[in-house]
Design a protein around this motif. Structure first.
Motif, short mmCIF file in Angstrom:
data_model
loop_
_atom_site.label_atom_id
_atom_site.label_comp_id
_atom_site.label_asym_id
_atom_site.label_seq_id
_atom_site.Cartn_x
_atom_site.Cartn_y
_atom_site.Cartn_z
N VAL A 117 -10.04 9.34 -2.46
CA VAL A 117 -10.80 9.74 -1.28
C VAL A 117 -10.87 11.27 -1.24
O VAL A 117 -9.86 11.95 -1.43
N GLN A 118 -12.06 11.77 -1.01
CA GLN A 118 -12.26 13.21 -0.86
C GLN A 118 -13.20 13.47 0.33
O GLN A 118 -14.30 12.92 0.37
N CYS A 119 -12.72 14.29 1.27
CA CYS A 119 -13.49 14.56 2.49
C CYS A 119 -13.71 16.07 2.66
O CYS A 119 -12.79 16.86 2.44
N SER A 120 -14.94 16.40 3.04
CA SER A 120 -15.27 17.81 3.35
C SER A 120 -15.25 17.99 4.87
O SER A 120 -15.94 17.26 5.60
N ILE A 121 -14.44 18.92 5.32
CA ILE A 121 -14.22 19.12 6.76
C ILE A 121 -14.67 20.55 7.15
O ILE A 121 -14.31 21.51 6.46
N VAL A 157 0.84 -1.20 0.00
CA VAL A 157 0.00 0.00 0.00
C VAL A 157 0.87 1.25 0.00
O VAL A 157 1.79 1.38 0.82
N THR A 158 0.55 2.16 -0.91
CA THR A 158 1.15 3.50 -0.96
C THR A 158 0.02 4.50 -1.23
O THR A 158 -1.15 4.10 -1.40
N SER A 159 0.37 5.77 -1.32
CA SER A 159 -0.65 6.78 -1.60
C SER A 159 -0.01 8.03 -2.16
O SER A 159 1.22 8.23 -2.06
N THR A 160 -0.84 8.86 -2.73
CA THR A 160 -0.41 10.22 -3.10
C THR A 160 -0.39 11.07 -1.83
O THR A 160 -0.92 10.64 -0.79
N PRO A 161 0.18 12.25 -1.85
CA PRO A 161 0.18 13.10 -0.65
C PRO A 161 -1.24 13.43 -0.18
O PRO A 161 -2.16 13.63 -0.98
N PHE A 162 -1.41 13.47 1.13
CA PHE A 162 -2.67 13.90 1.74
C PHE A 162 -2.67 15.44 1.74
O PHE A 162 -1.91 16.05 2.48
N ASP A 163 -3.53 15.99 0.89
CA ASP A 163 -3.56 17.45 0.75
C ASP A 163 -4.79 18.02 1.46
O ASP A 163 -5.93 17.61 1.16
N LEU A 164 -4.53 18.95 2.34
CA LEU A 164 -5.59 19.68 3.04
C LEU A 164 -5.59 21.11 2.51
O LEU A 164 -4.58 21.82 2.60
N THR A 218 -7.96 15.55 0.28
CA THR A 218 -7.97 14.66 -0.91
C THR A 218 -6.68 13.84 -0.95
O THR A 218 -5.59 14.36 -0.64
N PHE A 219 -6.81 12.60 -1.39
CA PHE A 219 -5.65 11.72 -1.61
C PHE A 219 -6.13 10.47 -2.34
O PHE A 219 -7.34 10.20 -2.44
N VAL A 220 -5.20 9.70 -2.81
CA VAL A 220 -5.48 8.45 -3.54
C VAL A 220 -4.67 7.34 -2.90
O VAL A 220 -3.43 7.43 -2.80
N ILE A 221 -5.35 6.30 -2.47
CA ILE A 221 -4.68 5.11 -1.92
C ILE A 221 -4.42 4.14 -3.07
O ILE A 221 -5.33 3.77 -3.82
N ARG A 222 -3.17 3.70 -3.19
CA ARG A 222 -2.79 2.75 -4.25
C ARG A 222 -2.35 1.43 -3.62
O ARG A 222 -1.46 1.40 -2.78
N SER A 223 -2.99 0.36 -4.07
CA SER A 223 -2.69 -0.97 -3.54
C SER A 223 -2.27 -1.89 -4.69
O SER A 223 -2.90 -1.88 -5.76
N ARG A 224 -1.24 -2.67 -4.44
CA ARG A 224 -0.77 -3.61 -5.46
C ARG A 224 -0.61 -4.99 -4.82
O ARG A 224 0.10 -5.14 -3.82
N ALA A 225 -1.29 -5.96 -5.42
CA ALA A 225 -1.22 -7.33 -4.90
C ALA A 225 -0.28 -8.16 -5.77
O ALA A 225 -0.24 -8.01 -6.99
N TYR A 226 0.47 -9.05 -5.12
CA TYR A 226 1.33 -9.99 -5.83
C TYR A 226 0.73 -11.38 -5.67
O TYR A 226 1.07 -12.13 -4.75
N VAL A 227 -0.18 -11.69 -6.59
CA VAL A 227 -0.91 -12.96 -6.51
C VAL A 227 -0.03 -14.13 -6.90
O VAL A 227 0.00 -15.17 -6.24
N LEU A 228 0.72 -13.99 -7.99
CA LEU A 228 1.62 -15.04 -8.48
C LEU A 228 2.99 -14.40 -8.73
O LEU A 228 3.40 -14.20 -9.87
N GLY A 229 3.66 -14.09 -7.64
CA GLY A 229 4.93 -13.38 -7.79
C GLY A 229 4.70 -12.03 -8.43
O GLY A 229 3.77 -11.29 -8.08
N ARG A 230 5.55 -11.71 -9.39
CA ARG A 230 5.40 -10.46 -10.13
C ARG A 230 4.72 -10.66 -11.48
O ARG A 230 4.66 -9.74 -12.29
#
Length: 294
Positions: free
Chosen positions: A270-274, A182-189, A248-260
């Motif tokens: 994700v976008q949240c109003s605060i 799991v990685t993500s783009t910067p969490f921008d407020l 706002t930010f984007v969560i990026r997930s990468r699965a290794y099902v059969l190696g690479r």
């Protein structure tokens, strides 16, 4: 004995000729010496007629038989050589066909293995696609907020904001047979389209069918507001009115099902109003119903 006369010889020849018509026998006279008398005696020296075989016929037949035997032997030798050459060519052709057959079998095996492996990988990829991770933003807490006058890097006078906050969310991996990175783009407020704070998610690995609570620090230090900071300034440096913010930010997930080889990717924007209430500094603000997920 008396010498036979010519008439007797002729008569004898006639009688012999009458008795043996198929093979005639001829007699020649040879002189014979008896003391001082010279007499003529008949020696029966048979002379073969032309119907008989010549004396050298036996040797000629032997030479012909030997020659034919040698020819037959030579022919058999050449035939044996031809058979050996033909057998060698046939064996060479069989070896070549066997080698080609092994190559074809090997290529067919590789092709079949590649097709089966591709099909298996496709099945795994299709099976893993619906198993998307689930993300739920829980809360944000503002630890520090201050607005004060200042100037930007070029020397332009403006209001500047400094803030520290912490965003918490849960991340759950729904995959039953694979983990995810799991990685993500910067969490921008941001405030009025101005990014006043940002934070970075530290990369992590989530094992199959598990979840965790993730905390991300979102901070900004002396960010210029220019004309948008007039409503935020106060004598105390703390806003007196609620401040609308967007996270706002984007969560990026990468699965290794059969190696690479099989590695599906999942993206969650994700976008949240605060609505920042100055009275709730250092108090977690629930975001469970304030965020959208794409």
């Amino acid at each position: 004995m008396h010498a036979k006369t010519d008439s007797e010889v002729t008569s004898l020849d006639a009688s012999s000729s009458t008795r043996s018509p198929r093979r005639a026998v001829y007699y020649v006279q040879s002189p014979s010496h008896d003391g001082e008398k010279t007499t003529t005696s008949l020696h029966s020296t048979p002379v073969l007629s032309p119907m008989g075989s010549p004396p050298h016929s036996h040797s000629s037949s032997s030479r012909f038989s030997a020659s034919r035997h040698r020819n037959n032997h030579n022919n058999k030798s050449w035939k044996g050589i031809d058979v050996i050459e033909e057998e060698g060519l046939l064996q060479s052709e069989l070896d070549r066909q066997h080698s080609l057959s092994r190559r074809y079998y090997f290529l067919a095996f590789l092709l079949g293995f590649f097709l089966l492996f591709s099909l298996f990988s496709l099945i795994l990829w299709c099976a893993s696609r619906p198993m998307k991770p689930k993300i739920l933003i829980k809360s944000i807490k503002f630890d520090h907020l201050r607005v004060q006058a200042g100037s930007d890097s070029s020397g332009v006078a403006t209001d500047m904001i400094t803030m520290n906050s912490t965003v918490k969310f849960t991340y759950r991996n729904t995959g039953t047979f694979f983990g995810v990175h799991v990685t993500s783009t910067p969490f921008d407020l941001s405030y009025s389209d101005i990014v006043i704070a940002t934070g970075n998610l530290k990369k992590f690995y989530q094992s199959r069918k598990s979840q965790r609570l993730v905390s991300v620090a979102v901070m900004g230090n002396k960010i210029p507001l220019y004309g948008g900071g007039a409503s935020l300034s106060s004598s105390t440096g703390v806003p007196t009115l609620p401040v609308p913010l967007n996270l706002t930010f984007v969560i990026r997930s990468r699965a290794y099902v059969l190696g690479r080889l099989v590695k599906p990717k999942y993206y969650k924007r994700v976008q949240c109003s605060i609505n920042l209430d100055p009275k709730k500094i250092n108090v977690p603000i629930s975001l469970k119903h304030s965020c959208t997920y794409d």
